[in-house]
Design a protein around this motif. Structure first.
Motif, mmCIF file in Angstrom:
data_model
loop_
_atom_site.group_PDB
_atom_site.id
_atom_site.type_symbol
_atom_site.label_atom_id
_atom_site.label_comp_id
_atom_site.label_asym_id
_atom_site.label_seq_id
_atom_site.Cartn_x
_atom_site.Cartn_y
_atom_site.Cartn_z
ATOM 1 N N ASN A 863 0.819 -1.216 0.000
ATOM 2 C CA ASN A 863 0.000 0.000 0.000
ATOM 3 C C ASN A 863 0.849 1.259 0.000
ATOM 4 O O ASN A 863 0.316 2.372 0.144
ATOM 5 C CB ASN A 863 -0.950 0.011 1.198
ATOM 6 N N GLY A 864 2.169 1.090 -0.141
ATOM 7 C CA GLY A 864 3.041 2.236 -0.283
ATOM 8 C C GLY A 864 3.542 2.839 1.017
ATOM 9 O O GLY A 864 4.080 3.948 1.008
ATOM 10 N N PHE A 865 3.422 2.156 2.142
ATOM 11 C CA PHE A 865 3.898 2.700 3.412
ATOM 12 C C PHE A 865 5.310 2.198 3.711
ATOM 13 O O PHE A 865 5.646 1.035 3.461
ATOM 14 C CB PHE A 865 2.950 2.322 4.553
ATOM 15 N N GLY A 884 8.031 11.908 -3.863
ATOM 16 C CA GLY A 884 6.865 12.194 -4.700
ATOM 17 C C GLY A 884 7.105 11.887 -6.166
ATOM 18 O O GLY A 884 6.235 11.336 -6.855
ATOM 19 N N ALA A 885 8.285 12.226 -6.675
ATOM 20 C CA ALA A 885 8.579 12.008 -8.094
ATOM 21 C C ALA A 885 8.606 10.525 -8.420
ATOM 22 O O ALA A 885 8.074 10.085 -9.453
ATOM 23 C CB ALA A 885 9.908 12.655 -8.453
ATOM 24 N N LYS A 889 5.967 8.274 -10.743
ATOM 25 C CA LYS A 889 6.441 7.430 -11.832
ATOM 26 C C LYS A 889 5.891 6.012 -11.710
ATOM 27 O O LYS A 889 5.469 5.401 -12.706
ATOM 28 C CB LYS A 889 7.967 7.401 -11.809
ATOM 29 N N LEU A 890 5.874 5.487 -10.490
ATOM 30 C CA LEU A 890 5.354 4.131 -10.269
ATOM 31 C C LEU A 890 3.885 4.043 -10.647
ATOM 32 O O LEU A 890 3.419 3.019 -11.160
ATOM 33 C CB LEU A 890 5.554 3.721 -8.807
ATOM 34 N N CYS A 1021 15.171 15.942 -7.020
ATOM 35 C CA CYS A 1021 13.790 16.093 -7.517
ATOM 36 C C CYS A 1021 12.893 16.646 -6.418
ATOM 37 O O CYS A 1021 11.697 16.372 -6.383
ATOM 38 C CB CYS A 1021 13.236 14.745 -7.983
ATOM 39 N N SER A 1022 13.485 17.398 -5.501
ATOM 40 C CA SER A 1022 12.726 17.858 -4.333
ATOM 41 C C SER A 1022 11.600 18.816 -4.702
ATOM 42 O O SER A 1022 10.672 19.030 -3.920
ATOM 43 C CB SER A 1022 13.662 18.533 -3.322
#
Length: 1093
Positions: A863-865, A884-885, A889-890, A1021-1022
């Motif tokens: 779940n991305g945690f 975030g970047a 993309k994922l 990529c901040s």
């Protein structure tokens, strides 16, 4: 020459293509396959494989998963798998609930018969003196140590059936509202004859020991409650409870109604009169329920709808709509002249037009007229719209002390089967407003129609038992069954005298006890709704604020089924249930778990039917796949009991294996003790679920070997030497749990896990444990890993690893059990960092490592945690907030997908101006002080023309201008959840970050729900926007808000309706109050007011 030109053009074209390819290659959004950038995919794959092998080995070893799978396999031939017949199941559950509800109704009928007979035999005595047990005064003594009058010694003992509250099972107590005189003749006479209910209370409880509070709410205002319990005033010495304004009382006393509240806002209503008028309207709204419809219209020389959007129609009197109108009451301004004929004409036309639509109550109709006078009787208006049938009752409320126009208003009431009252102070409002209820009850009383009513689910925190329970376990959601009590004396027959209402509470938790959770599967559940589509019980109902578990949401009792089963966009399921149909329905659903952070996408089959004798309908949801199958095992009673009595065995607290509440002698038994007693055959009165007991004995035998296995691990000192693994646990489909500690209890990192404090982690009445549900959706043989949220501040958290045990190898095999372990987060992370330092180089020199400053390594779940990160503060955070970047993309590459969810029970924080002015609408006792000031003002009103009033009244509202505040209000929100795509095991990608390329690799950890993500951090990529899971309020424009207010979902009207009776005496229509205050009273008011200044 042409050939050279062609050759040259060809070379130029090739060079251009090469340049384009190079440019595109540096800006590619996602490259799947062999391109690895600066991060070798083979190395990340090696790390993932090493960590996956190590952590699965630990999880399998300490959980005993392979042993348990083997044991169930040994019994494979001895079990019988059955597909659950959902329709048959829901019908059986409805029959069980019907039987339980019927027993409660029969108890109320016995109370009604006893009350009516006792009143018939009683002769009213205005001089009657009678000492009764006053709920507030019992066991109280005066300064000299003597018992208080109406008090005395009243034996109270703790009783476990009543949540260990101190009660008296032999006697009831009487509560009288603070604003009433407890020795008033009418109250004393009512208390005297209603003493006959004591023996019926006791008899009812003996017949049905599952009964809890029984009571009689008198039309005179007193409240008789059994068993007797001590009541205590609040910090101001006030008990605000008045049984007559409770929903169960109003619903039982009257029929459904359509109401127009007509408010005079002419210039003469300025000042306190308008304040009293607002309070009167608010109190009228309090008396309306979900089966009623209303609108509020203000008038002076023209009509003004309080909510302009609802011009010419009525709306359902649910909590949301009533609160909306209350907020708009402050907008009423007094000016102009009062044209009552215009207001009455509009009110009659609205009622007539709305009644013809068939959307309202289609029963009683009334106009509530709130005014300070009428210069005419307006008989022409009544002749046109209401005579001779007089279908609309008129209830005038004369505001103020003047009685010059009282005769006109009383004439209107008498000529239209209504009732006239005069309200001179704010303190008079509530008592006078409720008079209309007795008028509307007359037809039902004369016809002797004892309709049984059931309320929606609600929480009454004003009762003493509720207040004490809230201090402990939180508010209790309940429904009430109630019946009206009538005077049966011949001489008062045509007056239709309502004596009161009897009722008893049924906690929603009692309904859940009738539902066999083990037959519903891991994700299955039962739910019930009312005739209005509102939820009676549903696992997704959230009646309380998250921030304060004891605080109710304002609209908690009117949450519609469509707001939790929101995927049913066309309300097919809801409408079928509202219309009491029996049938089936299917749809894909998105069920959130783990505090709404995770989502499970399931396909549910719904089965529904009505519960006869009630306004409720029952539904059952079964998830497809393993949720549709059930299996039966068989072992001997002797071996089953032997293994059930092991000290590590526990049964689900909220599941009913045996009904230990029905008989007092069984209430001290644990479920395991009750099962033993039942199987011994020595207790014929003990009712148990034979099928569930047989299956729990089977599970006890199959899981018993794990106790010896875990014990051997504990005794082997070389194992788990660093005490990284703390607990092993298992749960089965029958609610059986086994727990083994590898460390002493004081050394547990998470003390709450698998305890009652961990609501999502244990078997509850309406759900399986979270770790069980998530394991069931994993690929068989793999483990699901997770950790509590918000754990990045201190290194004191844990990781849970669990896996499901399938009975068969087939796709449709039921899940037999789930096992798992709790390990220290620090131990888990150490294993990860060790694995990430490995490499395949022969010289041992690795080209890349998670120790490198140029890369960041993460371990995230499906779940991305984040479970592991070099920055420990990121632990538990959503990956999209940290990277975030990369997360974006994922999502673009399909490795993860976004699932949009909706919350129609959300609470939003808004900025609002504070206003103490509204306090007078909420607190009648505070309002009394305003009344005192008004009395002083009235004494000199002819001299100062409202100026003194403005000076005094300013104190009540000045505080409103002193500051602003935020407040929590109900709202609708949309928010995302994220789920990994199972088919994608590994992916590489590059991200163009405006001048540099950031590369990354994501690799699934074998046999788990985890992914290793390695990100090149040389490229910054901040500036990329983080991806968050924050909810967004769904904003509605004014037009849409209006449509939502007007829109009415399908509902089913109550079966009974009693608008009129031919024998009704309509001349019982009220009278003016005696408004001449004594000199002493006036002086006391003056002194009190001056003192308060």
């Amino acid at each position: 020459m042409p050939g050279d030109l062609n050759s040259m053009c060809s070379r130029v074209w090739s060079v251009c293509l090469l340049l384009v390819w190079i440019c595109l290659g540096t800006r590619v959004v996602g490259v799947v396959g062999s391109h690895q950038g600066s991060i070798p995919l083979s190395v990340v794959k090696l790390w993932a494989s090493a960590f996956g092998g190590e952590i699965k080995s630990i999880s399998a070893k300490y959980s005993g998963s392979q042993l348990l799978q083997k044991k169930y396999k040994e019994f494979e031939r001895a079990v019988r798998v059955e597909e659950i017949d959902g329709l048959r199941l829901v019908k059986k559950l409805a029959e069980n609930m019907e039987e339980m509800f019927h027993k409660k109704s029969e108890a109320m009928k016995r109370l009604v018969e006893a009350a009516e007979e006792a009143h018939l035999q009683h002769e009213e005595d205005p001089d009657l003196q009678y000492e009764y047990f006053n709920a507030v005064l019992i066991n109280e003594v005066d300064e000299e140590g003597n018992s208080m009058e109406l008090g005395g010694d009243f034996l109270l003992q703790p009783n476990d059936h009543f949540n260990n509250l101190s009660v008296n099972l032999s006697l009831s107590v009487v509560q009288v509202p603070t604003n009433m005189y407890n020795k008033d003749s009418a109250i004393v006479n009512g208390v005297y004859w209603s003493e006959a209910l004591n023996k019926v209370f006791v008899d009812n409880f003996e017949r049905d020991p599952s009964l809890i509070w029984q009571y009689f709410g008198s039309a005179k205002g007193f409240f008789r409650q059994y068993p007797g319990i001590k009541w205590r005033p609040d910090e101001h010495g006030v008990i605000a409870f008045d049984c007559r304004n409770r929903k169960w009382y109003i619903q039982a006393a009257t029929s459904p109604k359509d109401v127009v509240i007509l408010v005079d806002v002419s210039g003469s209503m300025k000042g306190l009169r308008l304040t009293i008028a607002r309070q009167t309207v608010s109190s009228i709204l309090d008396t309306l329920g979900d089966d009623d419809f209303f609108n509020v219209i203000a008038y002076n020389d023209e009509v003004h709808y309080v909510e302009p959007c609802l011009n010419g129609t009525l709306v359902q009197a649910d909590v949301t709509n009533k609160d909306h109108f209350r907020m708009n009451l402050d907008k009423l301004l007094a000016k102009g002249i009062g044209m009552l004929d215009v207001g009455l004409t509009e009110a009659f036309e609205v009622l007539n037009d709305f009644n013809q639509t068939g959307r309202g109550s289609v029963c009683s109709q009334a106009i509530m007229l709130v005014t300070d006078g009428a210069v005419d009787t307006y008989d022409a208006v009544f002749a046109k719209y209401n005579w001779p049938d007089r279908k609309v009752r008129i209830f005038p409320y004369l505001i103020g002390r003047e009685s010059a126009f009282a005769d006109n208003l009383k004439w209107m009431a008498c000529a239209n089967k209504g009732y006239f009252t005069q309200i001179s102070t704010l303190a008079d409002v509530q008592e006078n407003v409720m008079e209309y209820l007795h008028v509307l009850s007359r037809p039902k009383v004369i016809a002797q129609e004892h309709d049984t009513v059931w309320t929606e689910a609600y929480i009454d925190s004003t009762l003493p038992q509720a207040q004490k329970l809230e201090d402990g376990q939180g508010p209790i959601l309940m429904t009430t069954v109630a019946m009206p009590v009538f005077s049966t004396k011949n001489e008062t027959r045509n007056k239709g005298i309502l004596l009161g209402v009897v009722g008893t509470d049924v906690p929603v938790s009692e309904l859940l006890k009738t539902i066999p959770k083990y037959k519903l599967g891991i994700h299955g559940y039962a739910f019930a709704i009312t005739n209005n589509g509102y939820i009676l019980t549903h696992p997704d109902l959230r009646p309380l604020y998250e921030e304060s578990k004891k605080r109710r949401k304002p609209n908690y009792s009117s949450v519609d089924l469509s707001e939790v089963e929101w995927e049913d966009k066309d309300d097919i399921l809801r409408n079928a249930m509202v219309n009491r149909k029996t049938g089936t329905f299917s749809m894909e659903v998105k069920k959130t778990v783990d505090k709404g952070k995770r989502v499970l996408v399931l396909h549910n089959d719904y089965y529904y039917t009505d519960i006869k004798g009630t306004p409720f309908s029952l539904g059952v949801a079964l998830s497809r796949g393993h949720g549709k199958y059930f299996f039966r095992g068989n072992v001997t009673v002797e071996e089953g009991l032997h293994d059930l009595e092991h000290p590590d065995v526990e049964l689900a607290d909220e599941w009913t294996y045996c009904d230990t509440d029905e008989h007092p002698e069984h209430r001290y038994l644990s479920q395991i003790e009750a099962i033993k007693l039942y199987l011994s055959g020595r207790e014929p009165h003990l009712k148990c679920d034979k099928e569930l007991i047989q299956e729990v004995l089977f599970d006890a035998v199959v899981t018993a070997p794990l106790e010896a296995y875990w014990t051997s691990l504990v005794l082997n000192k070389s194992e788990n030497s660093d005490k990284g693994v703390e607990i092993a646990y298992l749960g089965t489909r029958t609610g059986l749990s086994r727990i083994n500690l590898f460390v002493v209890p004081d050394q547990l990192t998470n003390q709450d896990f698998l305890t009652a404090e961990d609501k999502e982690g244990v078997f509850n009445a309406d759900h399986f444990p979270l770790w069980y549900k998530r394991a069931a959706e994993q690929v068989p043989g793999t483990f699901v890993y997770s950790l509590p949220f918000n754990t990045g501040k201190e290194n004191n958290s844990v990781v849970l690893a669990s896996t499901a045990i399938q009975l068969l190898d087939e796709r449709q095999s039921p899940i037999a059990a789930a096992v798992g372990i709790q390990m220290k987060l620090e131990f888990f992370q150490r294993k990860f960092w060790t694995a990430s330092r490995q490499c395949a180089a022969l010289d041992g020199k690795c080209s890349i490592s998670c120790d490198n400053e140029n890369i960041n390594c993460y371990l995230i779940d499906n779940n991305g945690f984040i479970l592991v990160a070099e920055d420990y503060s990121l632990t538990g955070m959503f990956f999209g907030e940290a990277e975030g970047a990369v997360m974006n993309k994922l999502l673009l590459m399909g490795s993860f997908k976004r699932v949009t969810l909706y919350d129609y029970q959300a609470i939003c924080r808004i900025f609002a101006e504070s206003s103490d002015g509204s306090r007078t609408l909420l607190d009648p006792y505070f309002a009394i002080f305003a009344t005192v000031k008004w009395l002083l003002t009235e004494l000199v009103i002819f001299m100062v023309e409202f100026n003194l009033y403005s000076w005094w009244y300013s104190d009540l509202t000045a505080k409103a201008q002193r500051g602003d505040r935020t407040m929590l209000v109900p709202c609708d929100t949309e928010y995302p959840a994220f789920v990994s795509e199972r088919t994608i095991k590994e992916t590489t990608g590059n991200i163009d970050c405006e001048g540099c390329i950031k590369s990354f690799v994501i690799q699934q950890i074998p046999s788990s729900n985890l992914f290793m993500v390695v990100v090149d951090n040389k490229c910054d990529c901040s500036e990329a926007v983080p991806i968050t899971m924050d909810p967004i309020e769904i904003m509605h424009n004014e037009s849409l808000k209006c449509e939502r207010l007007k829109f009415q979902k399908d509902r089913r009207r109550p079966d009974s309706c009693h608008p009129f009776h031919p024998e009704e005496n309509s001349m019982e229509c009220g009278g003016a109050l005696n408004l001449s205050p004594s000199l002493t009273a006036t002086l006391l008011c003056l002194l009190l007011a001056l003192f308060l200044r």
